[in-house]
Design a protein around this motif. Structure first.
Motif, short mmCIF file in Angstrom:
data_model
loop_
_atom_site.label_atom_id
_atom_site.label_comp_id
_atom_site.label_asym_id
_atom_site.label_seq_id
_atom_site.Cartn_x
_atom_site.Cartn_y
_atom_site.Cartn_z
N VAL A 7 -41.42 47.81 -1.52
CA VAL A 7 -42.56 48.09 -2.45
C VAL A 7 -42.59 46.63 -3.39
N ASN A 8 -43.55 45.71 -3.25
CA ASN A 8 -43.66 44.63 -4.00
C ASN A 8 -43.93 44.89 -5.37
N ASP A 9 -43.44 43.99 -6.30
CA ASP A 9 -43.46 44.22 -7.70
C ASP A 9 -44.78 44.20 -8.21
N ALA A 10 -46.12 43.69 -7.31
CA ALA A 10 -47.13 43.57 -7.93
C ALA A 10 -47.90 45.02 -7.75
N CYS A 11 -47.59 45.76 -6.74
CA CYS A 11 -47.65 47.48 -6.76
C CYS A 11 -47.40 48.07 -8.03
N VAL A 12 -46.41 47.96 -8.62
CA VAL A 12 -45.97 48.72 -9.55
C VAL A 12 -46.83 47.98 -10.91
N ALA A 13 -47.09 46.79 -11.16
CA ALA A 13 -47.86 46.29 -12.13
C ALA A 13 -49.19 46.72 -12.19
N LYS A 14 -49.73 46.99 -10.80
CA LYS A 14 -51.15 47.22 -10.77
C LYS A 14 -50.99 48.83 -11.25
N TYR A 15 -49.96 49.77 -10.83
CA TYR A 15 -49.97 51.12 -11.30
C TYR A 15 -49.94 51.23 -12.75
N GLU A 16 -49.17 50.26 -13.40
CA GLU A 16 -49.04 50.20 -14.85
C GLU A 16 -50.61 50.07 -15.54
N GLN A 17 -51.29 49.06 -14.75
CA GLN A 17 -52.61 48.72 -15.15
C GLN A 17 -53.60 49.89 -15.27
N GLY A 96 -53.54 53.77 15.88
CA GLY A 96 -52.07 54.04 16.60
C GLY A 96 -50.85 54.76 16.07
N VAL A 97 -50.07 55.37 17.00
CA VAL A 97 -49.18 56.27 16.59
C VAL A 97 -47.89 55.48 15.98
N ARG A 98 -47.66 54.11 16.13
CA ARG A 98 -46.69 53.50 15.45
C ARG A 98 -47.13 53.16 14.07
N GLU A 99 -48.24 52.75 13.75
CA GLU A 99 -48.90 52.69 12.59
C GLU A 99 -48.72 53.89 11.63
N LYS A 100 -49.30 55.16 12.28
CA LYS A 100 -49.16 56.47 11.56
C LYS A 100 -47.85 56.68 11.05
N MET A 101 -46.77 56.38 11.96
CA MET A 101 -45.35 56.80 11.47
C MET A 101 -44.86 55.63 10.72
N LEU A 102 -45.09 54.54 10.72
CA LEU A 102 -44.90 53.39 9.79
C LEU A 102 -45.28 53.76 8.21
N TYR A 103 -46.54 54.16 8.23
CA TYR A 103 -47.00 54.70 7.06
C TYR A 103 -46.54 55.95 6.49
N ALA A 104 -46.33 56.97 7.45
CA ALA A 104 -45.95 58.26 6.92
C ALA A 104 -44.44 58.09 6.33
N SER A 105 -43.61 57.18 6.93
CA SER A 105 -42.37 56.99 6.61
C SER A 105 -42.23 56.28 5.32
N SER A 106 -43.08 55.53 5.02
CA SER A 106 -42.97 54.60 4.03
C SER A 106 -43.85 55.15 2.66
N LYS A 107 -44.37 56.32 2.91
CA LYS A 107 -45.15 57.02 1.68
C LYS A 107 -44.02 57.18 0.60
N ASP A 108 -42.95 57.73 0.63
CA ASP A 108 -42.19 58.11 -0.51
C ASP A 108 -41.66 56.97 -1.26
N ALA A 109 -41.39 55.86 -0.43
CA ALA A 109 -41.08 54.59 -1.26
C ALA A 109 -42.02 54.26 -2.15
N ILE A 110 -43.34 54.38 -1.92
CA ILE A 110 -44.38 53.84 -2.82
C ILE A 110 -44.59 55.05 -3.89
N LYS A 111 -44.30 56.25 -3.53
CA LYS A 111 -44.89 57.32 -4.45
C LYS A 111 -43.69 57.29 -5.71
N LYS A 112 -42.39 56.97 -5.23
CA LYS A 112 -41.21 56.91 -6.31
C LYS A 112 -41.59 55.90 -7.26
N LYS A 113 -42.44 54.66 -6.84
CA LYS A 113 -42.78 53.68 -7.99
C LYS A 113 -43.91 54.20 -8.79
#
Length: 141
Positions: A7-17, A96-113
């Motif tokens: 998760v890029n640090d800019a995502c966390v900065a936008k969350y704070e904003q 596509g299925v690969r894209e769906k899987m990538l986003y599904a498996s990455s969701k927790d990483a961004i939610k934790k931030k």
């Protein structure tokens, strides 16, 4: 299952904003090069509405998954104006299925931030983004 996507640090900065300054209605994030979650150019001030957010999804992410933080404003059953910071995971049926899987498996990483997000909405088609559905979710205890 974790995808290993960072998760890029800019995502966390936008969350704070959006959480602290309350000067944004929504921010949209996506996964760049299958390696990192980044902020897209799609964000808007508080003068925009849920329908504006839905239109951006329809116009720019019709067949592409993304994540978003949306400051959802609504009126409670007893007439009070309310706002809830909501995490939206958009994974359209058309991608596509690969894209769906990538986003599904990455969701927790961004939610934790994003500690303190009050609601979560999983959307797979534009019907899931209809205001009546969203308002019902906001009012759910």
């Amino acid at each position: 299952m974790s995808s290993g996507v960072a998760v890029n640090d800019a995502c966390v900065a936008k969350y704070e904003q959006i959480k602290m300054k309350k000067d944004l209605r929504y921010i949209i994030f996506n996964i760049k090069d299958k390696k990192e979650i980044v902020v897209t150019e799609h964000e808007a001030g508080t003068d925009k509405t849920w329908d504006d957010f839905k239109q951006i999804i329809q116009d720019n992410f019709a067949a592409t998954p993304c994540y978003a933080l949306v400051d959802v404003t609504y009126t409670s059953d007893d007439g009070r104006d309310q706002a809830k910071l909501t995490f939206v995971s958009w994974s359209p049926d058309d991608c596509g299925v690969r894209e769906k899987m990538l986003y599904a498996s990455s969701k927790d990483a961004i939610k934790k931030k994003f500690p303190g997000v009050m609601k979560e909405l999983q959307a797979n088609d534009l019907g899931d983004l209809e205001w009546s559905h969203v308002e019902e979710l906001m009012k759910k205890k």
